[in-house]
Design a protein around this motif. Sequence first.
Motif, mmCIF file in Angstrom:
data_model
loop_
_atom_site.group_PDB
_atom_site.id
_atom_site.type_symbol
_atom_site.label_atom_id
_atom_site.label_comp_id
_atom_site.label_asym_id
_atom_site.label_seq_id
_atom_site.Cartn_x
_atom_site.Cartn_y
_atom_site.Cartn_z
ATOM 1 N N UNK A 62 29.640 45.730 28.584
ATOM 2 C CA UNK A 62 31.014 45.280 28.840
ATOM 3 C C UNK A 62 31.231 45.141 30.351
ATOM 4 N N UNK A 63 31.811 44.000 30.741
ATOM 5 C CA UNK A 63 32.176 43.780 32.140
ATOM 6 C C UNK A 63 33.695 43.896 32.284
ATOM 7 N N UNK A 64 34.151 44.782 33.205
ATOM 8 C CA UNK A 64 35.578 45.020 33.423
ATOM 9 C C UNK A 64 36.015 44.355 34.724
ATOM 10 N N UNK A 65 37.266 43.812 34.704
ATOM 11 C CA UNK A 65 37.772 43.119 35.899
ATOM 12 C C UNK A 65 39.293 43.255 35.977
ATOM 13 N N UNK A 66 39.808 43.478 37.211
ATOM 14 C CA UNK A 66 41.259 43.528 37.466
ATOM 15 C C UNK A 66 41.666 42.274 38.218
ATOM 16 N N UNK A 67 42.783 41.655 37.784
ATOM 17 C CA UNK A 67 43.260 40.440 38.457
ATOM 18 C C UNK A 67 43.906 40.718 39.808
ATOM 19 N N UNK A 68 44.265 41.964 40.075
ATOM 20 C CA UNK A 68 44.872 42.331 41.359
ATOM 21 C C UNK A 68 44.509 43.780 41.659
ATOM 22 N N UNK A 69 43.480 43.956 42.485
ATOM 23 C CA UNK A 69 42.998 45.298 42.775
ATOM 24 C C UNK A 69 43.973 46.105 43.626
ATOM 25 N N UNK A 70 44.923 45.403 44.326
ATOM 26 C CA UNK A 70 45.926 46.139 45.113
ATOM 27 C C UNK A 70 46.957 46.801 44.214
ATOM 28 N N UNK A 71 47.150 46.221 43.021
ATOM 29 C CA UNK A 71 48.103 46.807 42.082
ATOM 30 C C UNK A 71 47.445 47.865 41.206
ATOM 31 N N UNK A 72 46.242 47.553 40.665
ATOM 32 C CA UNK A 72 45.507 48.509 39.822
ATOM 33 C C UNK A 72 44.038 48.144 39.839
ATOM 34 N N UNK A 73 43.170 49.164 39.804
ATOM 35 C CA UNK A 73 41.721 48.952 39.774
ATOM 36 C C UNK A 73 41.170 49.435 38.441
#
Length: 287
Positions: free
Chosen positions: A60-71
């Motif tokens: 599984x590959x995990x990704x956040x669309x905005x790392x400044x808001x949540x990682x």
Amino acid sequence: MRYSTNTKLLTGVLSLSLLTLLAAPTDSEAASLRLNRKKLTLRPGKSFTLKIRGRSSKKVKWKSSDKKTATVNRRGKITARKTGTVKVTATVTNKKLVCRVTVKNKKKPVSRPTATPPSVTATPKPPAQKPTVTQVPKPTIFPKPTNVPKPTTNPKPDTPTGSVTEASAYSVLNSLRSTYPEGMPLNNSYYYYSPRFGNGYGCYGFAAKLSDTVFGTEKSYQTHSSFDRIRVGDNIRIGNSHSVIVLTKSSGHITVVEGNYNSSVHWDRKITASSLASSGFRVYTRY
């Protein structure tokens, strides 16, 4: 010979199909995959771990669309950073699973004021006493001079002999230079009462005194605001703040004698017609 060749070819096709089926998950397997949360709300600094529901052997590959808001890390652990909204995506083979994460601060409880019933036994405060009239000093418009005799109710008439002309007015005024020399101290403490001009302090009282000396106390006055009609001996009020007596007049200016000019008597100052017009003036003539 032909049978052996066909058998080998069929065996190869079956083997390749089997390997293809083992290499990729079935459609039903991919369809069964889902996240344990589709929506999530966290406060800054808090964490939550997403998990894949269903069977899959793929990474599984995990990704956040905005790392400044949540990682999010490689195990699906989400850590909130600051307020906002972010999409966390888990990709398995070709399928994407999305969780919408909202990061916001905890609402502070609103404190409501409690009503306090009025005390029945409370006694009202007595009203503040108003100051008496004698405690408030009355403002004075003019400073009162010291050692000045009070005017009589009916002053004795002072009428010059003969009719007054501009020549006689200039002669009388010019003779007063020794009585009121240049630079003689004269400020608002100077006081003079004129039956025609009333009580006067400073420059106003001094101009009224000179006018009465030239024309007498019985002669009344008329007013106008025309420079062309100004004559020697006229009393001029300039800008409703200063009074002068005319000594001479030409086509474009007048010369005057005045009191309270720099707190003293001053002779022969020239005032132009344009200066009078810009300041505003009123002539008190007794001709």
